[in-house]
Design an enzyme around this catalytic site. Structure first.
Site, PDB file in Angstrom:
ATOM      1  N   ASP A   2     -63.284 -30.672 -16.919  1.00  0.00           N
ATOM      2  CA  ASP A   2     -62.596 -30.514 -15.752  1.00  0.00           C
ATOM      3  C   ASP A   2     -63.275 -31.487 -14.644  1.00  0.00           C
ATOM      4  O   ASP A   2     -64.378 -30.985 -14.551  1.00  0.00           O
ATOM      5  CB  ASP A   2     -61.936 -29.221 -15.342  1.00  0.00           C
ATOM      6  CG  ASP A   2     -60.852 -29.521 -14.624  1.00  0.00           C
ATOM      7  OD1 ASP A   2     -60.259 -30.485 -14.272  1.00  0.00           O
ATOM      8  OD2 ASP A   2     -60.450 -28.386 -14.072  1.00  0.00           O
ATOM      9  N   HIS A  19     -62.242 -40.391 -15.627  1.00  0.00           N
ATOM     10  CA  HIS A  19     -62.236 -40.012 -17.123  1.00  0.00           C
ATOM     11  C   HIS A  19     -63.276 -41.145 -17.805  1.00  0.00           C
ATOM     12  O   HIS A  19     -64.011 -40.443 -18.626  1.00  0.00           O
ATOM     13  CB  HIS A  19     -60.770 -40.402 -17.642  1.00  0.00           C
ATOM     14  CG  HIS A  19     -59.848 -39.593 -16.975  1.00  0.00           C
ATOM     15  ND1 HIS A  19     -59.889 -38.077 -16.739  1.00  0.00           N
ATOM     16  CD2 HIS A  19     -58.579 -39.657 -16.543  1.00  0.00           C
ATOM     17  CE1 HIS A  19     -58.868 -37.501 -16.437  1.00  0.00           C
ATOM     18  NE2 HIS A  19     -58.008 -38.772 -16.126  1.00  0.00           N
ATOM     19  N   LEU A 114     -73.622 -30.334 -36.933  1.00  0.00           N
ATOM     20  CA  LEU A 114     -72.753 -29.814 -35.407  1.00  0.00           C
ATOM     21  C   LEU A 114     -71.302 -30.363 -35.844  1.00  0.00           C
ATOM     22  O   LEU A 114     -70.916 -31.468 -35.941  1.00  0.00           O
ATOM     23  CB  LEU A 114     -73.111 -30.364 -34.111  1.00  0.00           C
ATOM     24  CG  LEU A 114     -72.463 -30.118 -33.137  1.00  0.00           C
ATOM     25  CD1 LEU A 114     -73.506 -29.761 -31.765  1.00  0.00           C
ATOM     26  CD2 LEU A 114     -71.536 -31.076 -32.500  1.00  0.00           C
TER      27      LEU A 114
HETATM   28  C1  FPP Z   1     -59.621 -33.406 -16.808  1.00  0.00           C
HETATM   29  O1  FPP Z   1     -59.970 -33.829 -15.404  1.00  0.00           O
HETATM   30  C2  FPP Z   1     -59.806 -34.201 -17.889  1.00  0.00           C
HETATM   31  C3  FPP Z   1     -59.092 -34.674 -18.564  1.00  0.00           C
HETATM   32  C4  FPP Z   1     -57.544 -34.362 -18.611  1.00  0.00           C
HETATM   33  C5  FPP Z   1     -59.555 -35.619 -19.676  1.00  0.00           C
HETATM   34  C6  FPP Z   1     -60.771 -35.813 -20.042  1.00  0.00           C
HETATM   35  C7  FPP Z   1     -61.036 -36.623 -21.371  1.00  0.00           C
HETATM   36  C8  FPP Z   1     -62.356 -37.191 -21.776  1.00  0.00           C
HETATM   37  C9  FPP Z   1     -63.427 -37.161 -20.679  1.00  0.00           C
HETATM   38  C10 FPP Z   1     -62.343 -38.027 -22.634  1.00  0.00           C
HETATM   39  C11 FPP Z   1     -62.514 -37.462 -24.151  1.00  0.00           C
HETATM   40  C12 FPP Z   1     -62.252 -37.995 -25.338  1.00  0.00           C
HETATM   41  C13 FPP Z   1     -62.462 -37.679 -26.388  1.00  0.00           C
HETATM   42  C14 FPP Z   1     -62.251 -38.493 -27.636  1.00  0.00           C
HETATM   43  C15 FPP Z   1     -63.110 -36.459 -26.891  1.00  0.00           C
HETATM   44  P1  FPP Z   1     -58.805 -33.828 -14.398  1.00  0.00           P
HETATM   45  O2  FPP Z   1     -58.218 -34.933 -14.518  1.00  0.00           O
HETATM   46  O3  FPP Z   1     -58.027 -32.698 -14.633  1.00  0.00           O
HETATM   47  O4  FPP Z   1     -59.644 -33.933 -13.110  1.00  0.00           O
HETATM   48  P2  FPP Z   1     -59.097 -33.116 -11.588  1.00  0.00           P
HETATM   49  O5  FPP Z   1     -59.230 -31.755 -12.065  1.00  0.00           O
HETATM   50  O6  FPP Z   1     -60.381 -33.508 -10.831  1.00  0.00           O
HETATM   51  O7  FPP Z   1     -57.923 -33.759 -11.160  1.00  0.00           O
END
Ligand code: FPP
Length: 221
Positions: A2, A19, A114
């Site tokens: 997050d 992201h 893992l």
């Molecule tokens: C939340 O941050 C994050 C996500 C919804 C997506 C996270 C995904 C990745 C890092 C890619 C992972 C990919 C794989 C295949 C494992 P947010 O957008 O909620 O951040 P905010 O709370 O600051 O708005």
């Protein structure tokens, strides 16, 4: 994972760039888990509630996950990482992404160092609902329904309950993550936004975990 959106906004970037920056954090955290000898590592990549986000962000995340799997699966495979998925394979998840998921799972199926479980289109409540549906479909009589019967029907019955759950970005909630499995997990919260997360932060969380006394409802020794 997050805090990607806030990380990007603080830099005047688009949320999606947050992201993208989260990819490095993910790979480094997995590296840290390997360093520690952690055998099960689960990340929350997309929740059943994340469909409420703007369509272009959802579209971006679908494509991003697909390309990340394609780009990183060999590297993870070489490190002995077994990739698994938990979540709902419903019509909203693009077919191409489902194919990529299946390929990554198949490629890494024999690895044991893992297990990297990716929670995608995952919700803790949905997982319990799906387990109950299976019990009903299988005609299991109510007298035979106990915690083991439900646990056996979760998305990955082999996955042990997590010892530690780390939540990034200064939020203090589980947000529908592993609700059943995390009943006795130790929770560690950090202000670090996911794109800034590195293995050292994982080590800090494990150190904090080591200070905890786990009683599982019993009394201390
Ligand atoms: C939340 O941050 C994050 C996500 C919804 C997506 C996270 C995904 C990745 C890092 C890619 C992972 C990919 C794989 C295949 C494992 P947010 O957008 O909620 O951040 P905010 O709370 O600051 O708005």
């Amino acid at each position: 994972m997050d805090g990607n959106g806030r990380w990007a906004q603080r830099r005047g970037l688009k949320r999606t760039e947050g992201h993208a920056a989260g990819e490095e954090a993910l790979l480094d955290a997995v590296g840290g888990a390997l360093d520690l000898g952690v055998q099960w590592f689960t990340v929350y990549a997309f929740s059943t509630e994340n469909w409420r986000r703007p369509a272009d962000e959802v579209r971006y995340l679908m494509g991003f996950n697909e390309s990340l799997l394609q780009r990183r699966r060999d590297e993870l495979n070489d490190k002995g990482v077994r990739i698994r998925f938990i979540g709902r394979r419903d019509w909203r998840v693009p077919k191409r992404l489902l194919r990529r998921i299946d390929e990554a799972v198949e490629l890494t199926a024999e690895n044991r160092r893992l297990t990297l479980t990716i929670a995608f289109n995952y919700g803790g409540k949905a997982e319990i609902v799906d387990a109950v549906r299976r019990l009903v479909d299988e005609g299991v009589p109510s007298a035979k329904i106990d915690e083991r019967a439900i646990a056996k029907r979760l998305y990955d019955p082999d996955m042990p309950d997590p010892d530690l759950v780390v939540r990034t970005s200064g939020e203090f909630r589980l947000s529908n993550f592993l609700l059943w499995e995390a009943a006795y997990s130790e929770l560690v919260f950090t202000d670090v936004l996911w794109p800034d997360f590195r293995r050292e932060h994982l080590f800090d969380a494990v150190r904090e975990y080591q200070e905890r006394e786990r009683r599982f409802g019993g009394l201390s020794e």
